[in-house]
Design an enzyme around this catalytic site. Structure first.
Site, PDB file in Angstrom:
ATOM      1  CG  HIS A 113      -2.269  -0.325   0.984  1.00 48.97           C
ATOM      2  ND1 HIS A 113      -3.073  -0.965   1.882  1.00 48.97           N
ATOM      3  CD2 HIS A 113      -3.022  -0.107  -0.111  1.00 48.97           C
ATOM      4  CE1 HIS A 113      -4.263  -1.121   1.356  1.00 48.97           C
ATOM      5  NE2 HIS A 113      -4.248  -0.624   0.144  1.00 48.97           N
TER       6      HIS A 113
ATOM      7  CD  GLU B 167      -6.692 -12.728 -16.266  1.00 52.79           C
ATOM      8  OE1 GLU B 167      -5.894 -11.886 -15.860  1.00 52.79           O
ATOM      9  OE2 GLU B 167      -7.866 -12.796 -15.854  1.00 52.79           O
TER      10      GLU B 167
ATOM     11  CG  ASP C 249      -3.196 -12.799 -13.441  1.00 52.00           C
ATOM     12  OD1 ASP C 249      -2.460 -13.130 -12.503  1.00 52.00           O
ATOM     13  OD2 ASP C 249      -4.220 -12.116 -13.292  1.00 52.00           O
TER      14      ASP C 249
ATOM     15  CB  CYS D   7      -6.331  -4.524 -19.874  1.00 53.80           C
ATOM     16  SG  CYS D   7      -6.697  -6.214 -19.406  1.00 53.80           S
TER      17      CYS D   7
HETATM   18  C1  PEP Z   1      -3.671  -8.872 -15.791  1.00 51.46           C
HETATM   19  O1  PEP Z   1      -3.605  -9.972 -15.231  1.00 51.46           O
HETATM   20  O2  PEP Z   1      -2.834  -8.455 -16.617  1.00 51.46           O
HETATM   21  C2  PEP Z   1      -4.805  -7.961 -15.488  1.00 51.46           C
HETATM   22  C3  PEP Z   1      -4.982  -6.848 -16.151  1.00 51.46           C
HETATM   23  O3  PEP Z   1      -5.591  -8.307 -14.433  1.00 51.46           O
HETATM   24  P1  PEP Z   1      -5.196  -8.036 -12.881  1.00 51.46           P
HETATM   25  O4  PEP Z   1      -3.874  -7.300 -12.880  1.00 51.46           O
HETATM   26  O5  PEP Z   1      -6.317  -7.241 -12.309  1.00 51.46           O
HETATM   27  O6  PEP Z   1      -5.097  -9.424 -12.350  1.00 51.46           O
HETATM   28 MG    MG Z   2      -5.366 -10.715 -14.127  1.00 51.58          MG
END
Ligand code: PEP
Ligand code: MG
Length: 840
Positions: free
Chosen positions: A452, A690, A714, A761
């Site tokens: 955090h 992912e 991921d 993303c």
């Molecule tokens: C990812 O795994 O790249 C993703 C965007 O999801 P999170 O980081 O929320 O697991």
């Molecule tokens: Mg993810």
């Protein structure tokens, strides 16, 4: 000698048991030293778990080994990285060679001092001689010092007469040990493990003493220190290979970070301390040490009624202080922390535990401290990064109340205008409350890049480094330092050249940033006319509004679970509808809003969705798997999301999809809910890519989806089999690994063959360096972290798609992430040159 059937080991301390796997130290968690158990201590004397001889007690007093008459060796190690304390806080009560009885006191320690100055107080008891054992107490819960906890059996190996080694003993040249604390438990274990891989008889020599190099305890008993000269000898068939490997290992520090040797003929290196970047950026300023007062808590109190009243008053006062901090917070991230702390204060089980202790005659301070510490230890033991963060918050809020109970006033620091804070560890609330007019950055011994504290530092744009060497705490206030968080370095007394370079870098960054901001609302089109959608990753309404102001072409990832963390009850349907509708309005009807369905479970638990503890949470009931196990949860979310269908271009995205059946079940549920609401048009439905299985099967998924979005965070951890939060693997768990890139290429090809678009993303999309690569691989949308929207859009505008395709083809054939990064760096330098020429 055979071990009797019933050799029982006693708990060396009182405290809370913790599974070894959960110890935040790979050498202990990986059982490199030996198997056993871990206790988060509530007592402060370490006692012998069995009768025997003290075969080693480290000069620094933090580790001791007792060997029974049968040869069972049990090593106890108090705290993590406590060797760095050089004996402070430890008072040995025995000497090496002394006979001890089970339960006899071995080492007294000052728990407060150690908790404040070392990484952790977690204490290990390990059967280093390797006999199998069974637990008598499970893996969690409270144990009392002296209580039987393990039953050790015989290793069952028939005694073998050792063969005489062949050939002469070979000796290595003398090696000067680079380890700042000599070969203490961790490096000694790494060395012994390496030695065991050879059949040769191997010894480590220091002065006149020698140790069997395959015995951890024998190596520790050599009591080596930094700079000690040691030699390795080996006799047997593979002696030469053993010497070669082991001398190199010793010179490199046996797995510890050691100072790089400096050639004596060269000028002295600048004084640089290294850690891990927690928040990027750099700053020049002067050291301000933050030292927390040691709190002394008396166990027994006055009448229970008096102590209860004191606790209630302190809780009310702490809540009021938090409310004030919340109201005056400089940003949403800061306010969120204080709100979460208020939630923790209101937790009834914390209060119940404390009140029960008060009724037993304990003081309010003792009761509250015990209750918060025990709950924090329980959080930490569950193996979830997110819960470990909650533990840090709990300790933080616990200390706030404790100080009020003890009448310890918060110190108001008088800061210079260019303060660089140096601390063992900052708490989330200290970080959230920093005066950013005066504090230019900070460096801490504790903490991690995903904590955090790191998130808050990034939110306020403060450069920060964590995991720094403990010696940093000895720097004098006022020392001039250059904090280069991008490189993870703290440079002491920097020279004029370094300072000029830093100022020039700041000026270049400032100019570039201003230019990008001025152009933020322009479309992101490459020089040869390819339009790329640059959207935002968000987790709240205010982030969405900020993203749209910064020129986002919509939201590519709404991490919906973050709307509902830190609360005890599920949000009602109306509350969900109002949250999604507000976000949809902010995005508007001409842009995409991609709502990811709940990605909880595993590392992101929701308090109101009880889940069983899992030994591998990242491989467990996470994302869509959990939602399909609790279909009502998903159904309610889909119903609420569908209510904002008319307000925006709604897209729904499923996380962690591995099987086609998961997609089919979710689609069926979505269609049923849409029908029940009488919707004329279905929203778009896509899946996150992912899990490698989904990437490899993208051609099968593509006909059934409207889009894909690749979660490189991921996808990288699952492809490379490296925990995304693992501090030691951080530099290797790299999304630029060609294996990950090939999966992205496969996904894009499959999607385009079916006329579907693909976004990225994961954090990779927010890196300038990755933009040409992702564009070249054919990615259509980049969903990025909010502050980086203008920078990523501007990077797209500098590129030529056909050149991106060439570089992408080239890097897919490389061998490693480093090679890919290097090729991209050269490419981006060439582009910078072209841009300069075109602009002049
Ligand atoms: C990812 O795994 O790249 C993703 C965007 O999801 P999170 O980081 O929320 O697991
Ligand atoms: Mg993810």
């Amino acid at each position: 000698m055979a071990v009797p059937q019933q050799l029982q080991l006693l708990a060396p301390l009182s405290g809370v048991l913790m599974a070894l796997d959960q110890v935040p130290d790979p050498v202990f968690a990986g059982r490199v030293i030996g198997d056993g158990l871990c206790i988060d201590p509530t007592s402060s004397t370490l006692c012998a778990p069995l009768a025997g001889v003290v075969s080693d007690i480290q000069a620094s007093g933090h580790a001791v080994t007792v060997t029974s008459d049968e040869g069972v060796q049990v090593l106890m190690h108090i705290g993590l990285d406590t060797v760095n304390l050089a004996g402070a806080g430890f008072t040995p009560r025995v000497e090496a060679g002394q006979r001890v009885e089970a339960g006899q006191a071995l080492i007294d320690f000052d728990a407060d001092y150690i908790a404040l100055h070392a990484r952790s107080l977690l204490t290990l008891m390990l059967v280093v001689s390797g006999e199998p054992f069974t637990s008598l107490v499970g893996t969690t819960g409270l144990v009392q010092s002296g209580q039987p906890v393990l039953s050790v059996g015989s290793a069952g190996t028939a005694s073998v007469t050792p063969e005489m080694p062949k050939g002469e003993a070979l000796f290595s040249p003398p090696i000067s040990l680079p380890n700042p604390n000599g070969l203490h438990a961790r490096p000694a274990a790494v060395f012994a493990q390496a030695a065991k891989r050879f059949t040769a008889t191997i010894h480590l020599h220091r002065l006149q003493a020698q140790a069997n190099a395959k015995s951890l305890v024998a190596i520790m008993a050599l009591q080596t220190g930094p700079g000690d000269s040691v030699q390795v000898s080996a006799q047997g068939e593979d002696a030469e290979a053993a010497l070669d490997t082991l001398t190199r290992l010793l010179a490199e520090g046996c797995g510890e970070n050691v100072p790089v040797p400096v050639a004596t003929s060269e000028p002295e290196l600048p004084n640089v301390l290294r850690g891990v970047c927690a928040s990027p950026g750099s700053a020049l300023g002067q050291v301000v040490q933050i030292v927390e007062p040691t709190l002394t808590v008396n166990e027994f109190g006055a009448e229970p009624a008096v102590e209860r009243a004191a606790l209630t008053d302190a809780l009310v006062e702490a809540d009021m202080a938090l409310q004030h901090l919340c109201d005056t917070a400089s940003g949403e991230a800061q306010a969120e922390i204080f709100k979460a702390h208020q939630e923790l204060l209101a937790d009834p089980s914390l209060l119940d535990q404390a009140l029960a202790l008060i009724d037993e005659g304990k003081s309010a301070a003792f009761a509250w401290n015990t209750s918060t510490e025990a709950t924090a230890a329980m959080f930490r033991s569950l193996g979830s990064a997110l819960l470990a963060e909650r533990a840090a918050d709990l300790v933080d809020v616990g200390q706030r109340v404790l100080k009020l109970l003890l009448g310890v006033r918060e110190q108001t620091l008088v800061l210079p205008d260019d303060a660089i804070l140096i601390a063992d560890q900052l708490t989330p609330s200290q970080t959230a409350g920093l005066n950013t007019d005066k504090v230019l950055g900070f460096a801490t011994v504790g903490g991690g890049a995903t904590s955090h504290v790191a998130i808050l530092a990034r939110a306020c744009g403060l450069p920060a480094i964590c995991a720094m060497p403990v010696q940093m705490l000895a720097l004098a206030d006022g020392t001039q330092v250059l904090l280069d968080a991008d490189k993870g370095e703290l440079q002491l007394n920097p020279n004029a050249e370094s300072i000029d370079q830093l100022r020039a870098r700041h000026e270049r960054q400032r100019q570039r940033h201003q230019h990008e901001l001025a152009q933020a609302t322009l479309a992101a089109c490459t020089r040869d006319g390819q339009h790329i959608e640059v959207t935002a990753n968000v987790a709240s309404l205010s982030e969405t509004a900020q993203a749209m102001d910064l020129g986002a072409g919509g939201v590519g990832l709404l991490r919906s679970e973050f709307l509902y963390l830190d609360r005890h009850q599920a949000p009602s349907h109306d509350e969900q509808v109002s949250t999604y509708s507000a976000i949809a309005r902010s995005v508007g009807p001409s842009h995409n809003l991609v709502v990811r369905t709940l990605d909880v479970g595993g590392d992101k638990p929701l308090a109101y969705v009880p889940m069983d503890a899992e030994s591998n949470p990242f491989l467990g009931l996470r994302g869509i798997r959990l939602c399909l196990e609790r279909p009502q949860l998903l159904r309610e979310q889909l119903r609420a999301v569908l209510a904002c269908c008319q307000l925006t271009r709604l897209h729904i995205m499923l996380p962690m999809v591995t099987q086609l059946s998961e997609l089919r079940l979710a689609r069926q549920m979505l269609e049923q809910e849409a029908q029940a609401l009488g919707l004329a048009e279905m929203p778009k439905l896509g899946v996150m890519i992912e899990v490698p299985a989904a990437a490899l099967m993208a051609d099968r998924f593509a006909p059934h989806v409207d889009f894909f979005s690749i979660g490189t965070n991921d996808l990288t951890q699952y492809t490379l089999a490296m925990d995304r939060d693992h501090p030691r693997l951080a530099s290797q768990a790299d999304s630029y690994h060609p294996a990950v890139l090939r999966l992205i290429a496969t996904t894009v090809q499959a999607a385009h063959a079916h006329g579907k678009w693909v976004g990225v993303c994961g954090a990779m999309a927010s890196e300038r360096l990755a933009v040409p690569l992702l564009l070249g691989l054919g990615v259509d949308e980049l969903s990025v972290s909010v502050p980086l929207i203008p920078a990523i859009k501007s990077t797209v505008r500098e590129l030529n798609l056909s050149e991106c395709q060439t570089i992408a083809r080239q890097v897919l054939d490389l061998e490693s992430a480093e090679q890919v990064r290097e090729a991209l760096r050269l490419h981006s330098e060439a582009i910078a040159d072209t841009t300069r020429i075109l602009e002049n």
